[in-house]
Design a protein around this motif. Structure first.
Motif, PDB file in Angstrom:
ATOM      1  N   THR A  13       0.381  -1.132   0.103  1.00  0.00           N
ATOM      2  CA  THR A  13       0.016  -0.304   0.054  1.00  0.00           C
ATOM      3  C   THR A  13       0.962   1.207  -0.027  1.00  0.00           C
ATOM      4  OG1 THR A  13      -1.613  -1.470   1.372  1.00  0.00           O
ATOM      5  CG2 THR A  13      -2.089   1.541   1.127  1.00  0.00           C
ATOM      6  N   SER A  14       0.428   2.231  -1.032  1.00  0.00           N
ATOM      7  CA  SER A  14       1.522   3.835  -1.367  1.00  0.00           C
ATOM      8  C   SER A  14       0.385   4.619  -0.506  1.00  0.00           C
ATOM      9  CB  SER A  14       2.106   3.526  -1.752  1.00  0.00           C
ATOM     10  OG  SER A  14       1.266   3.854  -2.931  1.00  0.00           O
ATOM     11  N   GLY A  59      -4.669  -3.558  -9.192  1.00  0.00           N
ATOM     12  CA  GLY A  59      -5.262  -3.263  -7.426  1.00  0.00           C
ATOM     13  C   GLY A  59      -6.398  -2.485  -7.502  1.00  0.00           C
ATOM     14  N   TYR A  60      -6.275  -1.990  -6.245  1.00  0.00           N
ATOM     15  CA  TYR A  60      -7.278  -0.565  -6.051  1.00  0.00           C
ATOM     16  C   TYR A  60      -6.572   0.933  -5.729  1.00  0.00           C
ATOM     17  CZ  TYR A  60      -9.931  -4.804  -4.980  1.00  0.00           C
ATOM     18  OH  TYR A  60     -10.989  -5.911  -4.907  1.00  0.00           O
ATOM     19  N   GLY A  61      -7.432   2.163  -6.634  1.00  0.00           N
ATOM     20  CA  GLY A  61      -7.069   2.899  -5.657  1.00  0.00           C
ATOM     21  C   GLY A  61      -8.171   3.505  -5.021  1.00  0.00           C
ATOM     22  N   ASP A  62      -7.974   4.158  -3.644  1.00  0.00           N
ATOM     23  CA  ASP A  62      -8.919   4.742  -3.123  1.00  0.00           C
ATOM     24  C   ASP A  62      -9.547   6.219  -2.716  1.00  0.00           C
ATOM     25  OD1 ASP A  62      -9.772   2.314  -2.424  1.00  0.00           O
ATOM     26  OD2 ASP A  62      -8.748   2.008  -0.350  1.00  0.00           O
ATOM     27  N   ALA A  78      -2.966   3.620  -2.971  1.00  0.00           N
ATOM     28  CA  ALA A  78      -2.899   2.350  -4.393  1.00  0.00           C
ATOM     29  C   ALA A  78      -2.521   1.283  -3.235  1.00  0.00           C
ATOM     30  CB  ALA A  78      -1.611   3.098  -4.465  1.00  0.00           C
ATOM     31  N   HIS A  79      -3.320  -0.173  -3.703  1.00  0.00           N
ATOM     32  CA  HIS A  79      -2.959  -1.137  -3.036  1.00  0.00           C
ATOM     33  C   HIS A  79      -3.561  -2.103  -4.243  1.00  0.00           C
ATOM     34  CE1 HIS A  79      -5.577   0.785   0.247  1.00  0.00           C
ATOM     35  NE2 HIS A  79      -6.017   1.115   0.178  1.00  0.00           N
ATOM     36  N   ARG A  85       2.400  -3.901 -10.255  1.00  0.00           N
ATOM     37  CA  ARG A  85       1.267  -3.203 -10.301  1.00  0.00           C
ATOM     38  C   ARG A  85       0.978  -2.150  -9.657  1.00  0.00           C
ATOM     39  NH1 ARG A  85       0.232  -9.729  -9.750  1.00  0.00           N
ATOM     40  NH2 ARG A  85      -0.918  -9.746 -12.375  1.00  0.00           N
ATOM     41  N   LEU A  86       2.032  -1.924  -8.400  1.00  0.00           N
ATOM     42  CA  LEU A  86       1.198  -0.790  -7.346  1.00  0.00           C
ATOM     43  C   LEU A  86       2.060   0.377  -8.021  1.00  0.00           C
ATOM     44  CD1 LEU A  86       0.423   0.658  -4.526  1.00  0.00           C
ATOM     45  CD2 LEU A  86       2.686  -0.316  -3.814  1.00  0.00           C
ATOM     46  N   SER A  87       2.984   0.106  -8.801  1.00  0.00           N
ATOM     47  CA  SER A  87       3.604   1.526  -9.557  1.00  0.00           C
ATOM     48  C   SER A  87       2.588   1.927 -10.642  1.00  0.00           C
ATOM     49  CB  SER A  87       5.101   1.320 -10.578  1.00  0.00           C
ATOM     50  OG  SER A  87       5.973   0.602  -9.094  1.00  0.00           O
TER      51      SER A  87
END
Length: 112
Positions: A13-14, A59-62, A78-79, A85-87
């Protein structure tokens, strides 16, 4: 979407905290734009974007709006389950938001 992993189960997660006087406006614009391409759902304090285009899950973006002592704040999470994938999620969220907020000089920097 039930066959996709939950954001909590993804190992990476970032977070980006974006300074702006109009976080709700930019959140709405980003979510509306992305909703034409990938699934979006309402969550507490904002929306979740599921990066699952053509069955290729990244992934997901909140996209969250919080009230703080300094005023409102736009927060992006970002998850994903790996660095690539995170990038990719960070890049899509960041590029789009910076483009929408170009006149206001928005800068998106994710921290892991």
């Amino acid at each position: 979407m039930s066959d996709l992993p939950t954001p909590e189960s993804l190992v990476l997660t970032s977070r980006a905290e974006v300074a702006t006087e109009r976080p709700a406006r930019y959140a709405k614009q980003l979510v509306s734009h992305m909703g034409h391409k990938v699934p979006v759902e309402e969550i507490e304090n904002g929306h979740r974007i599921t990066f699952n285009r053509d069955g290729n899950f990244n992934g997901y973006g909140d996209v969250l709006v919080f009230a703080s002592e300094r005023g409102e704040q736009l927060v992006l999470l970002a998850h994903a389950d790996d660095d690539e994938r995170l990038s990719r999620v960070e890049g899509v969220l960041g590029r789009h938001l910076e483009k929408f907020g170009e006149r206001d000089g928005l800068k998106v920097v994710f921290e892991r």
